[in-house]
Design an enzyme around this catalytic site. Structure first.
Site, PDB file in Angstrom:
ATOM      1  N   ASP A 193       0.816  -1.207   0.000  1.00 55.58           N
ATOM      2  CA  ASP A 193       0.000   0.000   0.000  1.00 55.58           C
ATOM      3  C   ASP A 193       0.856   1.265   0.000  1.00 55.58           C
ATOM      4  O   ASP A 193       0.743   2.120   0.869  1.00 55.58           O
ATOM      5  CB  ASP A 193      -0.928  -0.012   1.221  1.00 55.58           C
ATOM      6  CG  ASP A 193      -1.965   1.093   1.153  1.00 55.58           C
ATOM      7  OD1 ASP A 193      -2.410   1.425   0.046  1.00 55.58           O
ATOM      8  OD2 ASP A 193      -2.320   1.635   2.222  1.00 55.58           O
ATOM      9  N   GLU A 436       4.343  -7.886   6.937  1.00 54.28           N
ATOM     10  CA  GLU A 436       3.076  -8.518   6.571  1.00 54.28           C
ATOM     11  C   GLU A 436       3.209  -9.606   5.509  1.00 54.28           C
ATOM     12  O   GLU A 436       2.447  -9.644   4.532  1.00 54.28           O
ATOM     13  CB  GLU A 436       2.056  -7.460   6.128  1.00 54.28           C
ATOM     14  CG  GLU A 436       1.704  -6.487   7.239  1.00 54.28           C
ATOM     15  CD  GLU A 436       0.481  -5.632   6.933  1.00 54.28           C
ATOM     16  OE1 GLU A 436      -0.079  -5.769   5.826  1.00 54.28           O
ATOM     17  OE2 GLU A 436       0.068  -4.845   7.800  1.00 54.28           O
ATOM     18  N   GLU A 525       1.713  -1.509  13.933  1.00 55.42           N
ATOM     19  CA  GLU A 525       0.831  -0.644  13.147  1.00 55.42           C
ATOM     20  C   GLU A 525      -0.579  -0.683  13.714  1.00 55.42           C
ATOM     21  O   GLU A 525      -1.108  -1.751  14.024  1.00 55.42           O
ATOM     22  CB  GLU A 525       0.789  -1.077  11.674  1.00 55.42           C
ATOM     23  CG  GLU A 525       2.086  -0.878  10.904  1.00 55.42           C
ATOM     24  CD  GLU A 525       1.955  -1.283   9.435  1.00 55.42           C
ATOM     25  OE1 GLU A 525       0.816  -1.252   8.906  1.00 55.42           O
ATOM     26  OE2 GLU A 525       2.974  -1.631   8.818  1.00 55.42           O
TER      27      GLU A 525
END
Length: 643
Positions: A193, A436, A525
């Site tokens: 992202d 991730e 996060e």
């Protein structure tokens, strides 16, 4: 074979080996450094034939000679995507070309060796000097270099040409894939992202070394006490090794506090009495103290052959199954995930922006950040070391989902280059192997066992982590790390708007990570997108009020977790808004920053500041800023007081 794969391998299959220093070039009595930053020529090949530059050997002449039109001016360092007004350049997939000329003094022919170094080219590149291929490199965000002595014209003009390929595939770090649209244009697809900026995004330098030179320096503090510290060093010399190596540790007052002379091994220990230890910001009145580790090579006649000055901090990182410590003192980490991202220059190094960011980090009272999701520029790292800002150093592996053998090999290369670059930095307190990854996939377990094992083979002085996003019950890869990290967006990607359940969710999950792996836990996060200037009461998703309340619900969870004894850190996502790929879920980019993209505070920044400074006061007895709380009221005498 697909067209994108051919474009990519056109560069990589011609890769050449490079050698030389891993550390940043610095001038000394024996070395010169010249910047090649500035305005370069830039060409985007016609999409109908992306190989035109190779077929017609563009690297053998100036781009302005081989092109009748279409040569643009491009600033270096910068990402090229947002510089022009042409969307086709912004969204280009594949090769682009750069070149520029430079002058080499005639006397440099007698100086020894001449090197060319790129701080980063994203993603892959080939480099020619005067039409001769001198080096290739894969993986962005990391430096590469090569000796170019034999390719230069001394006392004359020279030319450097760079082919840069931004294509991401299943075996690149990070991964991606390419599709061909009905229009014939190539479209890059990736799951991470943030925008896939590309180009020569960090400084380019020419530098000299003698023929016999200091190739590498490794320093490690093996003891850091109030009264004494011990520094271990190991030096690699290339050329005539029949030289004496003299090392000196010099304090900020230019006093030599320890030294050693070695004629054979280039290895030794330095004992430092009453040392100034390297302490993080907020933990000491003089944070970020660094000595100069001076290395000199001396020949049989007593003449100086080579010299390099390396900033070093004396500090030791240690950890248990519940804590992380620096110099024996327990740490509580409060900071950010960040991005190298700014208007116009993209991921290009921008020193005014860098200094602004560090001023904001100190204003907020943060003591750490993670280089999400790739290594940051060396100039950025230098300032962190000097200011005492701790860093979790992350390699470019983000959202890994296909665990290929070829990917594993490149993943290891990226970590090798990262650790070789940053191993001596006192501010780097942890290595992050990935962000991730899809660690619920069975193949990921063995993959990350090998990745973490590779890190441990290179450096055992810092803990390791993998920043997880999968369900704790499905993950096994965190068995191999020293510190457990997880991301979770309660109140945003899950249960959006339901702030009343956030605190309990965070507490339960963090506890589950510790119960399963018996290691310290950090939340790396959390947060929610916030549109600057949008105010709604009662708070509502996307409003500044919602971000403040979302933060508060996490703060409540963190305070209960701190009391548990295993929770060691909280990192909001994100420091500042940043650009992403075009998608309907993003309005001009990711807006989770507490600062806007042009580095102005949202309401959440003021709220977070009060917490971070309160944590600094609680843990380190830091002096609170005078402007933390604006004047509201003074107690006046009342009738009750008079009675």
């Amino acid at each position: 074979m697909s067209l994108p794969f051919v474009i990519y391998t056109a560069i990589i299959l011609k890769a050449t080996s490079t050698e030389g220093e891993s550390y940043i070039p610095r001038e000394s009595e024996t070395r010169q450094v010249v910047s090649l930053d500035g305005i370069w020529n830039f060409v985007v090949p016609n999409t109908s034939n992306p190989f035109l530059g190779f077929e017609y050997h563009w690297y053998k002449k100036e781009l302005k000679e081989v092109m009748k039109s279409g040569v643009l001016s491009m600033p270096v360092p910068s990402s090229y995507n947002d510089i022009t007004t042409d969307w086709r350049i912004r969204d280009h997939v594949g090769l682009v070309w750069y070149d520029r000329t430079f002058f080499i003094p005639k006397y440099w022919s007698e100086i020894g060796r001449i090197w060319l170094r790129f701080g980063s080219v994203s993603y892959a590149s080939q480099v020619w000097v005067n039409g001769q291929l001198v080096m290739s490199h894969e993986i962005g965000h990391l430096p590469f270099h090569s000796e170019i002595t034999q390719y230069l014209k001394y006392g004359k003009e020279n030319r450097v040409t760079v082919a840069c390929d931004n294509t991401l595939l299943a075996d690149t770090i990070p991964q991606g894939r390419v599709e061909e649209l009905e229009s014939g244009r190539l479209n890059q697809i990736y799951s991470f992202d943030f925008f896939n900026y590309a180009g020569i995004d960090r400084p380019v330098k020419l530098y000299t070394t003698p023929k016999t030179y200091i190739d590498d320096i490794s320093v490690l503090t093996i003891e850091a006490q109030r009264n004494s510290a011990v520094l271990e060093y190991n030096i690699t010399v290339i050329g005539d090794t029949n030289v004496t190596c003299r090392v000196s540790l010099i304090d900020k007052n230019k006093n030599v506090v320890a030294n050693s002379v070695d004629v054979e091994t280039f290895y030794g220990l330095l004992q430092v009495e009453n040392p100034n230890l390297w302490w993080p910001y907020l933990m000491h009145p003089e944070p970020g103290y660094q000595y100069t580790f001076q290395v000199e090579l001396i020949d049989d006649y007593g003449d100086l052959v080579d010299k390099y000055n390396l900033p070093v901090g004396l500090r030791v990182i240690s950890w248990t199954n519940t804590s992380l410590l620096i110099n024996g003192y327990p740490l509580y980490l409060h900071g950010f995930g960040r991005h190298e991202d700014a208007d116009i220059r993209g991921k290009g190094l921008d020193l005014p922006l860098v200094i602004r960011d560090y001023n904001l980090i100190k204003w907020v009272g943060a003591n750490v950040y993670r280089t999400s999701h790739y290594p940051y520029a060396e100039e950025i790292m230098d300032i962190a070391d000097d200011m005492g800002i701790m860093i979790i150093d992350e390699c470019p592996s983000v959202n890994t989902e296909f665990f290929l053998d070829s990917l594993l090999a490149k993943h290891k290369v990226s970590l090798t280059e990262l650790i070789k670059r940053d191993k001596n930095r006192p501010g780097v307190i942890m290595w992050s192997a990935a962000n991730e990854p899809r660690t619920h996939v069975p193949q990921s377990k063995e993959y990350f066992r090998k990745v973490i094992g590779h890190i441990k083979n290179l450096d055992q002085s810092r803990p390791t982590t993998i920043v997880e996003a999968q369900n704790v019950n499905a993950v096994e890869s965190s068995r191999f790390v020293d510190i457990v990290s997880f991301n979770r967006y309660n109140g945003w990607y899950g249960n959006e708007g339901n702030l009343d359940i956030v605190t309990d969710y965070v507490i339960r999950e963090a506890t589950a990570w510790h119960d399963k792996f018996k290691k310290p836990v950090m939340m790396q996060e959390y947060g929610g997108d916030t549109l600057e200037g949008m105010h709604l009461m009662p708070d509502f998703i996307w409003s500044e009020e919602y971000q403040v309340e979302l933060l508060s619900k996490h703060f409540a969870a963190f305070d209960k977790l701190r009391a548990s004894g295993f929770f060691i850190g909280e990192f909001i996502w994100n420091f500042a808004d940043f650009k992403t790929a075009q998608t309907y879920t993003r309005v001009g980019g990711n807006k989770k920053g507490i600062f806007t993209r042009n580095r102005q505070p949202k309401a959440g920044a003021h709220h977070l500041r009060k917490r971070y400074w309160s944590l600094a006061k609680e843990y380190y007895n830091a002096t609170m800023p005078l402007d933390l709380h604006s004047y509201v009221i003074s107690k006046l005498p009342t009738i009750k007081d008079e009675l």
